[in-house]
Design a protein around this motif. Structure first.
Motif, PDB file in Angstrom:
ATOM      1  N   GLU A 195      18.579  47.596  55.990  1.00 21.41           N
ATOM      2  CA  GLU A 195      19.784  46.797  55.798  1.00 21.41           C
ATOM      3  C   GLU A 195      20.666  47.389  54.686  1.00 21.41           C
ATOM      4  OE1 GLU A 195      20.691  42.363  54.236  1.00 21.41           O
ATOM      5  OE2 GLU A 195      19.222  42.502  55.855  1.00 21.41           O
ATOM      6  N   MET A 196      20.023  47.795  53.573  1.00 21.93           N
ATOM      7  CA  MET A 196      20.794  48.392  52.482  1.00 21.93           C
ATOM      8  C   MET A 196      21.404  49.719  52.912  1.00 21.93           C
ATOM      9  SD  MET A 196      18.781  47.471  48.957  1.00 21.93           S
ATOM     10  CE  MET A 196      17.208  48.126  49.438  1.00 21.93           C
ATOM     11  N   LYS A 197      20.643  50.531  53.654  1.00 23.34           N
ATOM     12  CA  LYS A 197      21.165  51.805  54.124  1.00 23.34           C
ATOM     13  C   LYS A 197      22.362  51.575  55.042  1.00 23.34           C
ATOM     14  CE  LYS A 197      20.026  56.168  56.385  1.00 23.34           C
ATOM     15  NZ  LYS A 197      21.390  56.342  56.749  1.00 23.34           N
ATOM     16  N   ASP A 198      22.272  50.581  55.903  1.00 17.53           N
ATOM     17  CA  ASP A 198      23.402  50.269  56.785  1.00 17.53           C
ATOM     18  C   ASP A 198      24.630  49.886  55.969  1.00 17.53           C
ATOM     19  OD1 ASP A 198      21.933  50.786  59.062  1.00 17.53           O
ATOM     20  OD2 ASP A 198      21.490  48.666  59.469  1.00 17.53           O
ATOM     21  N   ALA A 214      31.595  55.115  55.223  1.00 15.62           N
ATOM     22  CA  ALA A 214      32.532  55.358  56.330  1.00 15.62           C
ATOM     23  C   ALA A 214      33.907  54.797  56.005  1.00 15.62           C
ATOM     24  CB  ALA A 214      31.988  54.756  57.619  1.00 15.62           C
ATOM     25  N   TRP A 215      33.955  53.581  55.452  1.00 13.65           N
ATOM     26  CA  TRP A 215      35.246  52.984  55.080  1.00 13.65           C
ATOM     27  C   TRP A 215      35.929  53.830  54.018  1.00 13.65           C
ATOM     28  CZ3 TRP A 215      37.087  51.207  50.378  1.00 13.65           C
ATOM     29  CH2 TRP A 215      38.301  50.519  50.429  1.00 13.65           C
ATOM     30  N   SER A 216      35.191  54.226  53.004  1.00 13.32           N
ATOM     31  CA  SER A 216      35.740  55.016  51.909  1.00 13.32           C
ATOM     32  C   SER A 216      36.240  56.376  52.404  1.00 13.32           C
ATOM     33  CB  SER A 216      34.686  55.191  50.816  1.00 13.32           C
ATOM     34  OG  SER A 216      35.204  55.928  49.745  1.00 13.32           O
ATOM     35  N   ASP A 217      35.448  57.033  53.253  1.00 13.35           N
ATOM     36  CA  ASP A 217      35.856  58.329  53.796  1.00 13.35           C
ATOM     37  C   ASP A 217      37.164  58.209  54.571  1.00 13.35           C
ATOM     38  OD1 ASP A 217      33.676  59.624  52.721  1.00 13.35           O
ATOM     39  OD2 ASP A 217      32.551  59.722  54.607  1.00 13.35           O
ATOM     40  N   GLU A 218      37.274  57.147  55.359  1.00 14.91           N
ATOM     41  CA  GLU A 218      38.495  56.950  56.149  1.00 14.91           C
ATOM     42  C   GLU A 218      39.674  56.574  55.250  1.00 14.91           C
ATOM     43  OE1 GLU A 218      40.106  53.715  59.316  1.00 14.91           O
ATOM     44  OE2 GLU A 218      38.129  54.573  59.717  1.00 14.91           O
ATOM     45  N   ARG A 219      39.443  55.672  54.321  1.00 10.86           N
ATOM     46  CA  ARG A 219      40.528  55.155  53.474  1.00 10.86           C
ATOM     47  C   ARG A 219      41.022  56.179  52.466  1.00 10.86           C
ATOM     48  NH1 ARG A 219      44.563  53.359  51.843  1.00 10.86           N
ATOM     49  NH2 ARG A 219      45.050  51.233  51.262  1.00 10.86           N
ATOM     50  N   PHE A 220      40.112  57.003  51.943  1.00  9.56           N
ATOM     51  CA  PHE A 220      40.464  57.936  50.868  1.00  9.56           C
ATOM     52  C   PHE A 220      40.267  59.396  51.266  1.00  9.56           C
ATOM     53  CE2 PHE A 220      38.969  53.990  48.680  1.00  9.56           C
ATOM     54  CZ  PHE A 220      40.230  53.525  48.361  1.00  9.56           C
ATOM     55  N   ASP A 221      40.344  59.663  52.560  1.00  9.92           N
ATOM     56  CA  ASP A 221      40.294  61.038  53.075  1.00  9.92           C
ATOM     57  C   ASP A 221      39.080  61.821  52.585  1.00  9.92           C
ATOM     58  OD1 ASP A 221      42.736  60.683  54.466  1.00  9.92           O
ATOM     59  OD2 ASP A 221      43.857  61.100  52.628  1.00  9.92           O
ATOM     60  N   GLY A 222      37.946  61.144  52.462  1.00  7.69           N
ATOM     61  CA  GLY A 222      36.718  61.819  52.080  1.00  7.69           C
ATOM     62  C   GLY A 222      36.558  62.098  50.596  1.00  7.69           C
ATOM     63  N   ARG A 223      37.531  61.664  49.780  1.00  2.03           N
ATOM     64  CA  ARG A 223      37.399  61.875  48.328  1.00  2.03           C
ATOM     65  C   ARG A 223      36.344  60.949  47.752  1.00  2.03           C
ATOM     66  NH1 ARG A 223      41.470  59.989  45.603  1.00  2.03           N
ATOM     67  NH2 ARG A 223      42.514  59.020  47.340  1.00  2.03           N
ATOM     68  N   VAL A 224      35.613  61.440  46.770  1.00  4.12           N
ATOM     69  CA  VAL A 224      34.591  60.634  46.106  1.00  4.12           C
ATOM     70  C   VAL A 224      35.215  59.827  44.972  1.00  4.12           C
ATOM     71  CG1 VAL A 224      32.457  60.713  44.767  1.00  4.12           C
ATOM     72  CG2 VAL A 224      32.752  62.229  46.730  1.00  4.12           C
ATOM     73  N   ILE A 279      25.333  50.787  52.874  1.00  2.00           N
ATOM     74  CA  ILE A 279      25.835  51.994  52.210  1.00  2.00           C
ATOM     75  C   ILE A 279      26.587  52.868  53.213  1.00  2.00           C
ATOM     76  CG2 ILE A 279      25.150  54.160  51.099  1.00  2.00           C
ATOM     77  CD1 ILE A 279      22.879  52.495  49.748  1.00  2.00           C
ATOM     78  N   ASP A 280      26.024  53.011  54.416  1.00  2.00           N
ATOM     79  CA  ASP A 280      26.682  53.817  55.448  1.00  2.00           C
ATOM     80  C   ASP A 280      28.045  53.228  55.826  1.00  2.00           C
ATOM     81  OD1 ASP A 280      24.531  55.544  55.464  1.00  2.00           O
ATOM     82  OD2 ASP A 280      23.639  54.719  57.308  1.00  2.00           O
ATOM     83  N   GLN A 281      28.137  51.906  55.933  1.00  2.00           N
ATOM     84  CA  GLN A 281      29.415  51.261  56.260  1.00  2.00           C
ATOM     85  C   GLN A 281      30.442  51.472  55.156  1.00  2.00           C
ATOM     86  OE1 GLN A 281      28.593  47.136  57.173  1.00  2.00           O
ATOM     87  NE2 GLN A 281      27.184  47.686  58.802  1.00  2.00           N
ATOM     88  N   LEU A 282      30.005  51.313  53.903  1.00  2.00           N
ATOM     89  CA  LEU A 282      30.904  51.527  52.775  1.00  2.00           C
ATOM     90  C   LEU A 282      31.371  52.975  52.727  1.00  2.00           C
ATOM     91  CD1 LEU A 282      32.355  50.828  50.153  1.00  2.00           C
ATOM     92  CD2 LEU A 282      30.187  51.137  48.959  1.00  2.00           C
TER      93      LEU A 282
END
Length: 144
Positions: free
Chosen positions: A1-4, A11-21, A6-9
Protein backbone atom coordinates in the motif's frame (compact mmCIF):
# COMPACT_ATOMS: atom_id res chain seq x y z
CA UNK A 1 0.00 0.00 0.00
CA UNK A 2 2.82 2.42 0.87
CA UNK A 3 4.69 1.55 -2.33
CA UNK A 4 1.53 2.22 -4.34
CA UNK A 5 1.18 5.60 -2.64
CA UNK A 6 4.80 6.49 -3.37
CA UNK A 7 4.42 5.35 -6.99
CA UNK A 8 1.28 7.50 -7.42
CA UNK A 9 2.99 10.55 -5.92
CA UNK A 10 6.06 10.01 -8.10
CA UNK A 11 3.92 9.71 -11.25
CA UNK A 12 2.02 12.89 -10.37
CA UNK A 13 5.23 14.76 -9.60
CA UNK A 14 6.95 13.55 -12.78
CA UNK A 15 4.00 14.71 -14.87
CA UNK A 16 3.46 18.00 -13.03
CA UNK A 17 7.13 19.02 -12.79
CA UNK A 18 8.57 17.43 -15.93
CA UNK A 19 10.53 14.83 -13.98
CA UNK A 20 12.38 17.35 -11.80
CA UNK A 21 13.14 16.24 -8.26
CA UNK A 22 13.62 19.67 -6.69
CA UNK A 23 10.69 22.07 -6.54
CA UNK A 24 10.33 25.74 -5.70
CA UNK A 25 8.32 26.83 -2.69
CA UNK A 26 5.40 27.75 -4.96
CA UNK A 27 5.55 24.34 -6.67
CA UNK A 28 5.62 22.65 -3.28
CA UNK A 29 2.43 24.51 -2.38
CA UNK A 30 0.87 22.89 -5.48
CA UNK A 31 1.64 19.49 -3.96
CA UNK A 32 -0.64 20.43 -1.05
CA UNK A 33 -3.39 22.09 -3.06
CA UNK A 34 -3.47 19.82 -6.11
CA UNK A 35 -2.20 16.42 -5.01
CA UNK A 36 -3.42 16.42 -1.39
CA UNK A 37 -6.38 18.69 -2.23
CA UNK A 38 -5.77 21.07 0.68
CA UNK A 39 -7.88 24.20 0.70
CA UNK A 40 -5.53 26.89 -0.70
CA UNK A 41 -6.21 29.04 2.36
CA UNK A 42 -4.41 26.42 4.48
CA UNK A 43 -1.05 26.70 2.72
CA UNK A 44 0.70 30.02 2.17
CA UNK A 45 4.02 31.46 1.12
CA UNK A 46 5.61 33.87 3.56
CA UNK A 47 8.16 36.04 1.76
CA UNK A 48 11.13 37.65 3.47
CA UNK A 49 10.25 36.28 6.92
CA UNK A 50 11.93 37.52 10.06
CA UNK A 51 12.84 35.46 13.10
CA UNK A 52 9.85 36.99 14.91
CA UNK A 53 7.56 36.07 11.97
CA UNK A 54 8.65 32.43 12.18
CA UNK A 55 8.28 32.33 15.95
CA UNK A 56 4.75 33.73 15.68
CA UNK A 57 3.75 31.07 13.14
CA UNK A 58 5.19 28.29 15.30
CA UNK A 59 3.54 29.73 18.43
CA UNK A 60 0.22 29.61 16.55
CA UNK A 61 0.78 25.87 16.09
CA UNK A 62 1.68 25.76 12.40
CA UNK A 63 4.72 23.98 10.94
CA UNK A 64 6.93 25.84 8.48
CA UNK A 65 8.56 24.24 5.45
CA UNK A 66 11.88 25.92 4.71
CA UNK A 67 13.63 25.84 1.34
CA UNK A 68 17.32 26.44 1.98
CA UNK A 69 20.79 26.62 0.56
CA UNK A 70 21.75 23.34 2.22
CA UNK A 71 25.45 23.96 2.51
CA UNK A 72 24.84 27.23 4.37
CA UNK A 73 23.09 25.31 7.16
CA UNK A 74 26.33 23.76 8.39
CA UNK A 75 24.62 20.55 9.49
CA UNK A 76 27.42 18.25 10.65
CA UNK A 77 25.30 15.22 9.74
CA UNK A 78 25.25 16.03 6.01
CA UNK A 79 27.67 14.14 3.83
CA UNK A 80 30.40 16.58 2.89
CA UNK A 81 29.89 19.08 1.35
CA UNK A 82 26.11 18.85 1.85
CA UNK A 83 23.21 19.46 -0.54
CA UNK A 84 23.05 22.60 -2.64
CA UNK A 85 19.26 22.79 -2.16
CA UNK A 86 17.37 21.33 0.75
CA UNK A 87 13.99 21.54 2.49
CA UNK A 88 13.28 21.01 6.18
CA UNK A 89 10.46 21.70 8.63
CA UNK A 90 10.58 24.06 11.63
CA UNK A 91 8.49 22.64 14.46
CA UNK A 92 9.60 24.71 17.45
CA UNK A 93 12.07 27.18 18.88
CA UNK A 94 13.81 28.31 22.03
CA UNK A 95 15.71 31.49 22.77
CA UNK A 96 18.50 30.94 20.24
CA UNK A 97 17.59 27.95 18.08
CA UNK A 98 14.91 26.66 15.76
CA UNK A 99 13.92 23.05 16.34
CA UNK A 100 13.44 21.19 13.08
CA UNK A 101 12.58 17.89 11.54
CA UNK A 102 15.29 17.67 8.92
CA UNK A 103 14.85 14.76 6.50
CA UNK A 104 18.41 15.20 5.23
CA UNK A 105 19.91 12.87 7.83
CA UNK A 106 18.89 10.00 10.07
CA UNK A 107 19.58 12.36 13.00
CA UNK A 108 17.17 15.01 11.72
CA UNK A 109 14.25 14.65 14.13
CA UNK A 110 14.45 17.52 16.60
CA UNK A 111 17.64 18.84 14.99
CA UNK A 112 18.46 22.35 16.21
CA UNK A 113 19.79 25.18 14.09
CA UNK A 114 21.03 28.53 15.33
CA UNK A 115 18.24 30.94 14.40
CA UNK A 116 20.42 33.35 12.44
CA UNK A 117 22.22 30.58 10.55
CA UNK A 118 18.89 29.13 9.47
CA UNK A 119 17.54 32.55 8.51
CA UNK A 120 20.62 33.28 6.40
CA UNK A 121 20.24 29.94 4.60
CA UNK A 122 16.60 30.47 3.55
CA UNK A 123 16.66 30.61 -0.26
CA UNK A 124 14.13 29.35 -2.78
CA UNK A 125 15.18 27.13 -5.67
CA UNK A 126 16.92 28.91 -8.55
CA UNK A 127 17.31 27.68 -12.14
CA UNK A 128 21.05 27.39 -11.51
CA UNK A 129 21.67 25.40 -8.32
CA UNK A 130 25.16 26.85 -8.08
CA UNK A 131 23.46 30.24 -7.51
CA UNK A 132 21.09 29.00 -4.80
CA UNK A 133 22.20 31.78 -2.45
CA UNK A 134 20.52 34.25 -4.79
CA UNK A 135 17.13 32.55 -4.32
CA UNK A 136 14.42 34.62 -2.72
CA UNK A 137 13.89 34.15 1.03
CA UNK A 138 10.51 32.45 1.35
CA UNK A 139 8.94 29.75 3.54
CA UNK A 140 5.74 27.72 3.38
CA UNK A 141 3.25 27.90 6.25
CA UNK A 142 0.96 24.87 6.57
CA UNK A 143 -2.27 25.03 8.56
CA UNK A 144 -3.20 21.38 9.21
Amino acid sequence: EMKDGIDQLTAWSDERFDGRVDTTAAETVLFFTEYLEYDPSRVALLERPTIDDLKAVIAAGYPIIVPAAGRELGNVNFRNPGPLYHMLVIVGYDEDEFITNDPGTRNGKGYRYDQQILMDAIHDLTPNLEAISSGKPVVIVVKP
